[in-house]
Design an enzyme around this catalytic site. Structure first.
Site, PDB file in Angstrom:
ATOM      1  N   GLY A  40       0.584  -1.080  -0.538  1.00 14.94           N
ATOM      2  CA  GLY A  40       0.016  -0.259  -0.584  1.00 14.94           C
ATOM      3  C   GLY A  40       0.990   1.174   0.558  1.00 14.94           C
ATOM      4  N   LEU A  51      12.350 -22.153   0.436  1.00 12.15           N
ATOM      5  CA  LEU A  51      12.747 -23.381   1.216  1.00 12.15           C
ATOM      6  C   LEU A  51      11.580 -23.010   2.591  1.00 12.15           C
ATOM      7  CD1 LEU A  51      14.119 -25.753   1.867  1.00 12.15           C
ATOM      8  CD2 LEU A  51      15.338 -24.154   3.367  1.00 12.15           C
ATOM      9  N   THR A  53      10.600 -24.706   6.318  1.00  7.44           N
ATOM     10  CA  THR A  53      11.072 -25.159   7.239  1.00  7.44           C
ATOM     11  C   THR A  53      10.130 -25.803   8.366  1.00  7.44           C
ATOM     12  OG1 THR A  53      11.021 -23.107   8.541  1.00  7.44           O
ATOM     13  CG2 THR A  53      12.720 -23.900   6.905  1.00  7.44           C
ATOM     14  N   ASP A  77      10.695 -19.538   4.637  1.00  9.77           N
ATOM     15  CA  ASP A  77       9.943 -19.404   5.625  1.00  9.77           C
ATOM     16  C   ASP A  77      10.232 -20.977   6.978  1.00  9.77           C
ATOM     17  OD1 ASP A  77       7.251 -18.725   5.156  1.00  9.77           O
ATOM     18  OD2 ASP A  77       7.189 -21.372   5.708  1.00  9.77           O
ATOM     19  N   TYR A  82       7.450 -23.939  14.557  1.00 10.11           N
ATOM     20  CA  TYR A  82       8.498 -24.331  13.837  1.00 10.11           C
ATOM     21  C   TYR A  82       9.934 -24.252  15.211  1.00 10.11           C
ATOM     22  CZ  TYR A  82       6.198 -23.247   9.899  1.00 10.11           C
ATOM     23  OH  TYR A  82       5.523 -23.376   9.384  1.00 10.11           O
ATOM     24  N   LYS A 111       6.126 -15.678  11.396  1.00  9.75           N
ATOM     25  CA  LYS A 111       4.546 -15.887  11.511  1.00  9.75           C
ATOM     26  C   LYS A 111       4.303 -15.362  12.707  1.00  9.75           C
ATOM     27  CE  LYS A 111       4.318 -19.551   8.405  1.00  9.75           C
ATOM     28  NZ  LYS A 111       4.781 -20.247   8.513  1.00  9.75           N
ATOM     29  N   HIS A 144       0.342 -16.556  11.666  1.00 10.75           N
ATOM     30  CA  HIS A 144       0.183 -18.022  11.367  1.00 10.75           C
ATOM     31  C   HIS A 144      -0.934 -18.865  11.018  1.00 10.75           C
ATOM     32  CE1 HIS A 144       2.848 -21.613  11.473  1.00 10.75           C
ATOM     33  NE2 HIS A 144       2.330 -21.804  11.045  1.00 10.75           N
ATOM     34  N   SER A 195      -1.846 -16.384   7.179  1.00  5.62           N
ATOM     35  CA  SER A 195      -1.881 -17.017   6.694  1.00  5.62           C
ATOM     36  C   SER A 195      -3.455 -17.642   7.128  1.00  5.62           C
ATOM     37  CB  SER A 195      -0.654 -18.057   7.040  1.00  5.62           C
ATOM     38  OG  SER A 195      -0.245 -19.263   6.843  1.00  5.62           O
ATOM     39  N   ASN A 196      -3.550 -18.694   6.564  1.00  5.07           N
ATOM     40  CA  ASN A 196      -5.330 -19.652   6.597  1.00  5.07           C
ATOM     41  C   ASN A 196      -5.843 -18.842   6.611  1.00  5.07           C
ATOM     42  OD1 ASN A 196      -3.480 -22.462   6.897  1.00  5.07           O
ATOM     43  ND2 ASN A 196      -2.339 -21.516   8.335  1.00  5.07           N
ATOM     44  N   LEU A 246       3.316 -30.041  -2.666  1.00  8.40           N
ATOM     45  CA  LEU A 246       3.772 -31.368  -2.553  1.00  8.40           C
ATOM     46  C   LEU A 246       2.897 -32.617  -1.976  1.00  8.40           C
ATOM     47  CD1 LEU A 246       8.291 -31.219  -3.011  1.00  8.40           C
ATOM     48  CD2 LEU A 246       6.330 -30.458  -4.346  1.00  8.40           C
ATOM     49  N   LYS A 298       9.466 -27.618   1.312  1.00  9.54           N
ATOM     50  CA  LYS A 298       9.720 -28.099   2.588  1.00  9.54           C
ATOM     51  C   LYS A 298      11.328 -29.814   2.649  1.00  9.54           C
ATOM     52  CE  LYS A 298      11.036 -31.089   6.245  1.00  9.54           C
ATOM     53  NZ  LYS A 298      11.243 -32.509   6.039  1.00  9.54           N
ATOM     54  N   ARG A 304      16.896 -33.636  -2.755  1.00  6.72           N
ATOM     55  CA  ARG A 304      15.790 -32.921  -3.274  1.00  6.72           C
ATOM     56  C   ARG A 304      15.851 -31.418  -3.198  1.00  6.72           C
ATOM     57  NH1 ARG A 304      14.509 -37.936  -0.222  1.00  6.72           N
ATOM     58  NH2 ARG A 304      14.371 -36.969   1.036  1.00  6.72           N
TER      59      ARG A 304
HETATM   60  P1  NAP Z   1       6.104 -29.772   1.266  1.00  8.58           P
HETATM   61  O1  NAP Z   1       6.966 -28.657   1.236  1.00  8.58           O
HETATM   62  O2  NAP Z   1       4.653 -30.064   0.361  1.00  8.58           O
HETATM   63  O3  NAP Z   1       6.025 -31.748   1.183  1.00  8.58           O
HETATM   64  C1  NAP Z   1       7.360 -31.491   2.440  1.00  8.58           C
HETATM   65  C2  NAP Z   1       7.920 -33.534   2.288  1.00  8.58           C
HETATM   66  O4  NAP Z   1       8.232 -33.498   0.648  1.00  8.58           O
HETATM   67  C3  NAP Z   1       8.766 -33.589   3.339  1.00  8.58           C
HETATM   68  O5  NAP Z   1       8.195 -34.623   3.535  1.00  8.58           O
HETATM   69  C4  NAP Z   1      10.353 -34.168   1.844  1.00  8.58           C
HETATM   70  O6  NAP Z   1      10.629 -34.840   3.431  1.00  8.58           O
HETATM   71  C5  NAP Z   1       9.320 -34.055   0.580  1.00  8.58           C
HETATM   72  N1  NAP Z   1      10.034 -33.756  -0.243  1.00  8.58           N
HETATM   73  C6  NAP Z   1      10.516 -32.672  -0.336  1.00  8.58           C
HETATM   74  N2  NAP Z   1      10.679 -32.908  -1.902  1.00  8.58           N
HETATM   75  C7  NAP Z   1      10.976 -32.873  -2.402  1.00  8.58           C
HETATM   76  C8  NAP Z   1      11.266 -33.910  -3.691  1.00  8.58           C
HETATM   77  N3  NAP Z   1      11.965 -33.483  -4.469  1.00  8.58           N
HETATM   78  N4  NAP Z   1      10.432 -35.220  -3.607  1.00  8.58           N
HETATM   79  C9  NAP Z   1       9.590 -35.834  -3.113  1.00  8.58           C
HETATM   80  N5  NAP Z   1       9.288 -35.419  -2.175  1.00  8.58           N
HETATM   81  C10 NAP Z   1      10.076 -34.282  -1.735  1.00  8.58           C
HETATM   82  O7  NAP Z   1       4.864 -29.660   3.320  1.00  8.58           O
HETATM   83  P2  NAP Z   1       4.749 -28.788   3.635  1.00  8.58           P
HETATM   84  O8  NAP Z   1       6.201 -29.220   3.939  1.00  8.58           O
HETATM   85  O9  NAP Z   1       3.761 -29.298   5.094  1.00  8.58           O
HETATM   86  O10 NAP Z   1       4.563 -27.493   3.619  1.00  8.58           O
HETATM   87  C11 NAP Z   1       5.848 -26.549   2.627  1.00  8.58           C
HETATM   88  C12 NAP Z   1       5.680 -25.363   3.739  1.00  8.58           C
HETATM   89  O11 NAP Z   1       4.851 -24.003   3.785  1.00  8.58           O
HETATM   90  C13 NAP Z   1       6.563 -25.813   5.308  1.00  8.58           C
HETATM   91  O12 NAP Z   1       7.898 -26.673   5.689  1.00  8.58           O
HETATM   92  C14 NAP Z   1       6.339 -24.812   6.237  1.00  8.58           C
HETATM   93  O13 NAP Z   1       7.039 -23.927   5.561  1.00  8.58           O
HETATM   94  C15 NAP Z   1       5.041 -23.938   5.488  1.00  8.58           C
HETATM   95  N6  NAP Z   1       3.237 -24.593   6.283  1.00  8.58           N
HETATM   96  C16 NAP Z   1       3.085 -23.619   6.300  1.00  8.58           C
HETATM   97  C17 NAP Z   1       1.855 -23.473   7.230  1.00  8.58           C
HETATM   98  C18 NAP Z   1       1.123 -22.635   7.639  1.00  8.58           C
HETATM   99  O14 NAP Z   1      -0.036 -22.846   8.660  1.00  8.58           O
HETATM  100  N7  NAP Z   1       1.090 -21.015   7.000  1.00  8.58           N
HETATM  101  C19 NAP Z   1       1.711 -24.842   7.030  1.00  8.58           C
HETATM  102  C20 NAP Z   1       2.281 -26.181   6.809  1.00  8.58           C
HETATM  103  C21 NAP Z   1       3.417 -25.505   6.055  1.00  8.58           C
HETATM  104  P3  NAP Z   1      12.405 -34.144   2.736  1.00  8.58           P
HETATM  105  O15 NAP Z   1      12.559 -33.303   3.935  1.00  8.58           O
HETATM  106  O16 NAP Z   1      12.960 -35.888   3.661  1.00  8.58           O
HETATM  107  O17 NAP Z   1      12.916 -33.672   0.968  1.00  8.58           O
END
Ligand code: NAP
Length: 386
Positions: A40, A51, A53, A77, A82, A111, A144, A195-196, A246, A298, A304
């Site tokens: 704004g 990335l 975390t 992120d 966390y 967050k 968050h 978020s959310n 993912l 993540k 990966r």
């Molecule tokens: P994601 O990124 O969809 O999936 C992460 C999972 O996939 C991990 O188990 C990872 O394992 C695996 N992975 C990563 N790269 C891969 C690849 N190339 N091939 C196969 N598997 C792979 O899920 P997420 O961690 O839930 O979401 C991402 C980020 O969003 C979080 O880390 C966090 O920072 C944020 N987040 C925010 C909220 C919120 O409420 N605001 C909620 C959830 C998440 P390895 O680590 O073993 O590679």
């Protein structure tokens, strides 16, 4: 070359083309793919690939940050919740001290935790995060989750303790937002967001906001594409940062009940991946990027992390985009329900529970209508990237 930044997927593709012509290093092209964030008062750039975390444990997360930075990722992120900000801060400090990166090269997101959801707590929790991250400011501070949990007087560190029942307690969002604006005014964050949050919750803040919501970070992946919520966000120019891009396959049973979505193994995704000589993860991330979303996969695995960063050197064609758009399962694809907190009452019945908003939800049967009203075969493929 200086990236002018853009919120539109087509321009990201433009950058990719440009980078392919002029730059040999994939690292540079990641750095140059930017989304435009609006506060704004100013507009500034945010990298499109970051990335995540969450669930990156201590002892792992610092190394993951190193690998990501080496791969050219410039957005990290994290969140107070966390409990890994300190190790992330240590990793960042090493990079700054070595002179390999400047603070301004990075985009750090953290967050406000649910137990900080009181206007009087916002500054305290942001300062705790800054101290752990060893930074004087973050680039984006997010609320968050739209409902809060009562702060534990004995320990401000929230824990999923066995048998513990945390009381749900949410301050008025308008009062909270004014404090978020104050954090911006104090220079403790370059932008603020949520978020959310649901469409109605966004409307309420945007009605009173002096500093705009720059980002809403929400679950978004091929099976749950947020086709309704994103209409509200587009109206206000709010960027969507996609978490769980993912399908979040690594969630333990304490945080997810049921069957995790096997989107990485979906035959549609694997077939498109083979066609482009890419991995399923790269196809899923590229799909979201071409929809104009920021992605924060993540990983704590070096290969990966590299793989997830290499998503800017190819374009999915319109036909593939239409097919991937068609994987949307509507509300049935939503997997983050925030119903696993050890709360004193059913969180899903709380007034600020975000996922009951009828405007955002659509069933499997509405998916075509929620998208553009056409079946994949009928679609005008020229609009596939929108
Ligand atoms: P994601 O990124 O969809 O999936 C992460 C999972 O996939 C991990 O188990 C990872 O394992 C695996 N992975 C990563 N790269 C891969 C690849 N190339 N091939 C196969 N598997 C792979 O899920 P997420 O961690 O839930 O979401 C991402 C980020 O969003 C979080 O880390 C966090 O920072 C944020 N987040 C925010 C909220 C919120 O409420 N605001 C909620 C959830 C998440 P390895 O680590 O073993 O590679």
């Amino acid at each position: 070359m200086v990236a002018t930044g853009t919120a539109r997927a087509t321009k990201v593709e433009g950058f990719t083309d440009y980078c392919a012509m002029t730059l040999t290093s994939i690292h540079r092209s990641i750095y140059l793919a930017m989304a435009m964030l609006q506060t704004g008062l100013q507009t500034f750039n945010c990298p499109m690939v970051g990335l995540g975390t969450w669930l990156s444990s201590q002892g792992q997360v610092g190394q993951a940050v190193d690998w990501a930075l080496e791969a050219g990722v410039r957005l990290i992120d994290t969140a107070y919740m966390y409990q890994n900000e300190k190790e992330i801060g240590d990793a960042l400090k090493k990079w700054f001290d070595s002179g390999k990166l400047k603070r301004s090269d990075l985009f750090i997101v953290t967050k406000l935790p649910p137990m900080g959801m009181k206007a009087s707590n916002v500054e305290k929790y942001l300062k705790k995060s800054l101290e752990a991250l060893q930074l004087s400011y973050v680039d984006l501070y997010l609320i968050h989750c739209p409902f809060g949990l009562k702060e534990d007087d004995n320990s401000v560190n929230f824990k999923f303790r066995e048998g513990a029942q945390v009381i749900i307690e949410t301050d008025d969002h308008v009062a909270l937002w004014h404090q978020m604006e104050r954090m911006f005014d104090l220079g403790l964050t370059k932008s603020i967001g949520v978020s959310n949050f649901s469409s109605s919750q966004i409307d309420r803040i945007m009605d009173i906001a002096r500093i705009r919501i720059a980002v809403n970070q929400v679950e978004c992946y091929a099976y749950w594409q947020q086709k309704n919520l994103r209409k509200t966000m587009e109206k206000y120019g709010i960027k969507l940062m996609a978490y769980g891009p993912l399908g979040s396959p690594g969630r333990p049973s304490q945080v997810f009940k049921g069957t995790l979505p096997a989107v990485l193994q979906d035959p549609v995704v694997t077939t498109i991946a083979q066609k482009w000589n890419k991995t399923p993860a790269q196809v899923l991330l590229r799909h979201l990027l071409q929809l104009g979303f920021i992605v924060i996969p993540k990983s704590v695995n070096e290969a990966r992390i590299k793989e997830n960063s290499q998503v800017l050197d190819f374009n999915l064609c319109n036909e593939d985009m239409v097919i991937l758009n068609g994987l949307d399962r509507g509300i049935k694809g939503r997997t983050f329900l925030f119903d696993v907190f050890p709360t004193d009452k059913d969180a899903t019945k709380e007034p600020e529970y975000p996922f009951n908003d009828e405007r955002d939800n659509y069933s499997m049967f509405d998916v075509q209508e929620a998208g553009d009203g056409k079946s994949p075969s009928e679609k005008d493929t020229s609009s596939a990237a929108n």
